[in-house]
Design a protein around this motif. Structure first.
Motif, PDB file in Angstrom:
ATOM      1  N   ALA A 153      37.256 -83.807 -59.709  1.00  0.00           N
ATOM      2  CA  ALA A 153      38.141 -84.786 -59.062  1.00  0.00           C
ATOM      3  C   ALA A 153      37.316 -85.884 -58.389  1.00  0.00           C
ATOM      4  CB  ALA A 153      39.032 -84.077 -58.042  1.00  0.00           C
ATOM      5  N   ALA A 154      36.198 -85.487 -57.754  1.00  0.00           N
ATOM      6  CA  ALA A 154      35.313 -86.468 -57.109  1.00  0.00           C
ATOM      7  C   ALA A 154      34.625 -87.340 -58.162  1.00  0.00           C
ATOM      8  CB  ALA A 154      34.274 -85.747 -56.259  1.00  0.00           C
ATOM      9  N   TYR A 155      34.279 -86.739 -59.308  1.00  0.00           N
ATOM     10  CA  TYR A 155      33.661 -87.502 -60.399  1.00  0.00           C
ATOM     11  C   TYR A 155      34.635 -88.570 -60.916  1.00  0.00           C
ATOM     12  CZ  TYR A 155      31.904 -88.703 -65.024  1.00  0.00           C
ATOM     13  OH  TYR A 155      31.480 -89.398 -66.127  1.00  0.00           O
ATOM     14  N   GLU A 156      35.901 -88.186 -61.104  1.00  0.00           N
ATOM     15  CA  GLU A 156      36.902 -89.141 -61.586  1.00  0.00           C
ATOM     16  C   GLU A 156      37.064 -90.312 -60.615  1.00  0.00           C
ATOM     17  OE1 GLU A 156      40.395 -86.641 -62.436  1.00  0.00           O
ATOM     18  OE2 GLU A 156      40.120 -87.253 -64.516  1.00  0.00           O
ATOM     19  N   LYS A 157      36.993 -89.995 -59.330  1.00  0.00           N
ATOM     20  CA  LYS A 157      37.108 -91.042 -58.317  1.00  0.00           C
ATOM     21  C   LYS A 157      35.909 -91.981 -58.379  1.00  0.00           C
ATOM     22  CE  LYS A 157      38.375 -91.577 -53.457  1.00  0.00           C
ATOM     23  NZ  LYS A 157      38.677 -90.875 -52.195  1.00  0.00           N
ATOM     24  N   GLU A 158      34.715 -91.423 -58.589  1.00  0.00           N
ATOM     25  CA  GLU A 158      33.498 -92.225 -58.722  1.00  0.00           C
ATOM     26  C   GLU A 158      33.591 -93.113 -59.961  1.00  0.00           C
ATOM     27  OE1 GLU A 158      29.576 -93.615 -58.011  1.00  0.00           O
ATOM     28  OE2 GLU A 158      30.912 -92.480 -56.704  1.00  0.00           O
ATOM     29  N   LEU A 159      34.187 -92.576 -61.005  1.00  0.00           N
ATOM     30  CA  LEU A 159      34.296 -93.282 -62.279  1.00  0.00           C
ATOM     31  C   LEU A 159      35.150 -94.544 -62.173  1.00  0.00           C
ATOM     32  CD1 LEU A 159      33.288 -92.763 -65.206  1.00  0.00           C
ATOM     33  CD2 LEU A 159      35.503 -91.703 -65.666  1.00  0.00           C
ATOM     34  N   GLU A 160      36.036 -94.583 -61.194  1.00  0.00           N
ATOM     35  CA  GLU A 160      36.938 -95.722 -61.029  1.00  0.00           C
ATOM     36  C   GLU A 160      36.247 -96.961 -60.457  1.00  0.00           C
ATOM     37  OE1 GLU A 160      40.041 -94.267 -58.574  1.00  0.00           O
ATOM     38  OE2 GLU A 160      40.909 -92.980 -60.129  1.00  0.00           O
ATOM     39  N   LYS A 161      35.023 -96.813 -59.981  1.00  0.00           N
ATOM     40  CA  LYS A 161      34.326 -97.939 -59.355  1.00  0.00           C
ATOM     41  C   LYS A 161      34.063 -99.056 -60.365  1.00  0.00           C
ATOM     42  CE  LYS A 161      32.222 -95.283 -55.622  1.00  0.00           C
ATOM     43  NZ  LYS A 161      30.973 -94.854 -54.961  1.00  0.00           N
ATOM     44  N   GLU A 162      34.113-100.262 -59.883  1.00  0.00           N
ATOM     45  CA  GLU A 162      34.026-101.450 -60.731  1.00  0.00           C
ATOM     46  C   GLU A 162      32.729-101.501 -61.533  1.00  0.00           C
ATOM     47  OE1 GLU A 162      35.545-104.780 -62.448  1.00  0.00           O
ATOM     48  OE2 GLU A 162      36.551-103.487 -60.963  1.00  0.00           O
ATOM     49  N   LYS A 163      31.641-100.974 -60.979  1.00  0.00           N
ATOM     50  CA  LYS A 163      30.335-101.084 -61.661  1.00  0.00           C
ATOM     51  C   LYS A 163      30.249-100.303 -62.959  1.00  0.00           C
ATOM     52  CE  LYS A 163      28.491 -97.550 -58.524  1.00  0.00           C
ATOM     53  NZ  LYS A 163      27.470 -97.289 -57.487  1.00  0.00           N
ATOM     54  N   TYR A 164      31.209 -99.387 -63.192  1.00  0.00           N
ATOM     55  CA  TYR A 164      31.194 -98.612 -64.430  1.00  0.00           C
ATOM     56  C   TYR A 164      32.194 -99.127 -65.468  1.00  0.00           C
ATOM     57  CZ  TYR A 164      28.765 -95.304 -61.365  1.00  0.00           C
ATOM     58  OH  TYR A 164      27.893 -94.732 -60.481  1.00  0.00           O
ATOM     59  N   LYS A 165      32.944-100.158 -65.135  1.00  0.00           N
ATOM     60  CA  LYS A 165      34.020-100.627 -66.014  1.00  0.00           C
ATOM     61  C   LYS A 165      33.519-101.138 -67.369  1.00  0.00           C
ATOM     62  CE  LYS A 165      37.349 -99.916 -63.049  1.00  0.00           C
ATOM     63  NZ  LYS A 165      38.354 -98.871 -63.280  1.00  0.00           N
ATOM     64  N   ASP A 166      32.311-101.709 -67.381  1.00  0.00           N
ATOM     65  CA  ASP A 166      31.803-102.320 -68.610  1.00  0.00           C
ATOM     66  C   ASP A 166      31.040-101.346 -69.505  1.00  0.00           C
ATOM     67  OD1 ASP A 166      32.866-104.755 -67.843  1.00  0.00           O
ATOM     68  OD2 ASP A 166      31.037-105.373 -66.802  1.00  0.00           O
ATOM     69  N   LEU A 167      30.848-100.111 -69.039  1.00  0.00           N
ATOM     70  CA  LEU A 167      30.124 -99.130 -69.833  1.00  0.00           C
ATOM     71  C   LEU A 167      31.055 -98.519 -70.884  1.00  0.00           C
ATOM     72  CD1 LEU A 167      28.074 -97.247 -67.098  1.00  0.00           C
ATOM     73  CD2 LEU A 167      27.265 -99.024 -68.644  1.00  0.00           C
ATOM     74  N   LEU A 168      30.500 -98.203 -72.047  1.00  0.00           N
ATOM     75  CA  LEU A 168      31.293 -97.599 -73.116  1.00  0.00           C
ATOM     76  C   LEU A 168      31.490 -96.128 -72.799  1.00  0.00           C
ATOM     77  CD1 LEU A 168      29.502 -99.204 -76.183  1.00  0.00           C
ATOM     78  CD2 LEU A 168      31.801 -99.705 -75.362  1.00  0.00           C
ATOM     79  N   LYS A 169      32.749 -95.681 -72.753  1.00  0.00           N
ATOM     80  CA  LYS A 169      33.066 -94.286 -72.417  1.00  0.00           C
ATOM     81  C   LYS A 169      33.221 -93.455 -73.677  1.00  0.00           C
ATOM     82  CE  LYS A 169      35.448 -95.717 -68.234  1.00  0.00           C
ATOM     83  NZ  LYS A 169      36.687 -95.697 -67.455  1.00  0.00           N
TER      84      LYS A 169
END
Length: 302
Positions: free
Chosen positions: A286-302
């Protein structure tokens, strides 16, 4: 005598059909909403029962046995109320996560209830809002999986004070062994993972599992990504790692961690064992998902 037999005209029939269609269109959403609310009521009843069990065990001095409740609801978030209260602990989406209430329920999700001596009762909710295909086994212990694979007893690992098994290393003989024992809903069937650490030490705390939802080969080297960490002693962390290119022979891949272990920890990994500690995989995820929402990760390919 003439008998007049008059039926419905086509126009009249079409009007009746249209009226019925409108009534059905109105009734179905209402029925679906009520059905979802009944599922949520059942989930809350089950969670409250589990909460009572955890609290009873806590009063008896048993603190390390969390109870997991599988959820019946099919929609993301609560539909029945804006604020949900269990055992005096209230939560709303607007307020966000707290120390005692983490995550949001969803389709095929679960709630893990545990008791912390310092923070009290914890509710950790999980679930996917769109489909069941993204639900993971939150009871999985990654180091039990590693032991089942037989990799730890291999001489190349057991005699190595600085081993690394990265899922993107296609030439590795260890990766297929681990993949063979993974459950259908294992987190390790997605993203990128690596087992790292000291293989010839009796200290479980010197071994780590790093996992990220990103495909590091697509992300590329030299990128900062969020990672979920389980330490061999059962402690969980959420941190950040810097990816790095690795080469062996003609094979090149992008590893989840910049470098192997040194006396300061894993190079490129921030707070691998010194950040906030989580007591369960559900809580850490759950904490990882919250971290994932940060703007700095938006441009990375998931």
């Amino acid at each position: 005598m003439k008998i007049s037999r008059k039926g419905f005209t086509l126009a009249e029939l079409l009007i009746v059909v249209a009226i019925i269609a409108v009534l059905v269109a109105v009734a179905i959403p209402v029925f679906g909403s009520q059905l979802e609310k009944s599922r949520e009521a059942a989930d809350l009843a089950n969670v409250r029962a589990a909460y009572a069990k955890v609290l009873t065990e806590a009063n008896m001095g048993i603190y390390n046995e969390p109870v997991t409740v599988k959820l019946k609801q099919k929609q993301y978030d609560w539909q029945s109320a804006d604020v949900i209260t269990i055992g005096g602990i209230s939560h709303s989406v607007k307020e966000g996560d707290t120390e005692n209430w983490i995550g949001i329920p969803g389709a095929n999700g679960e709630c893990q209830i545990s008791f912390d001596q310092k923070k009290g009762t914890k509710f950790v909710w999980s679930g996917d809002g769109t489909s069941a295909s993204n639900s993971y086994d939150m009871s999985e212990n990654f180091f039990t999986t590693l032991e089942k694979s037989g990799c730890l007893s291999d001489a190349n690992i057991s005699s190595n004070s600085n081993f690394e098994i990265d899922s993107k290393a296609s030439f590795s003989t260890f990766v297929p062994k681990i993949e063979k024992v993974l459950g259908e809903q294992s987190l390790l069937k997605n993203g990128t993972w690596a087992f790292l650490g000291n293989g010839n030490s009796d200290k479980a705390s010197e071994r780590y599992l790093f996992w990220t939802s990103f495909d590091t080969n697509q992300v590329g080297a030299g990128k900062t990504i969020p990672i979920l960490i389980q330490r061999g002693d059962g402690k969980y962390y959420v941190s950040k790692s810097q990816t790095a290119e690795r080469k062996k022979g003609n094979v090149t891949y992008v590893a989840i961690s910049k470098h192997l272990y040194n006396k300061w920890g894993y190079e490129g990994v921030i707070n691998a064992g010194d950040g906030k500690e989580y007591s369960s995989l559900s809580e850490a995820y759950a904490a990882y998902e919250k971290e994932l929402e940060k703007e700095k990760y938006k441009d990375l390919l998931k």
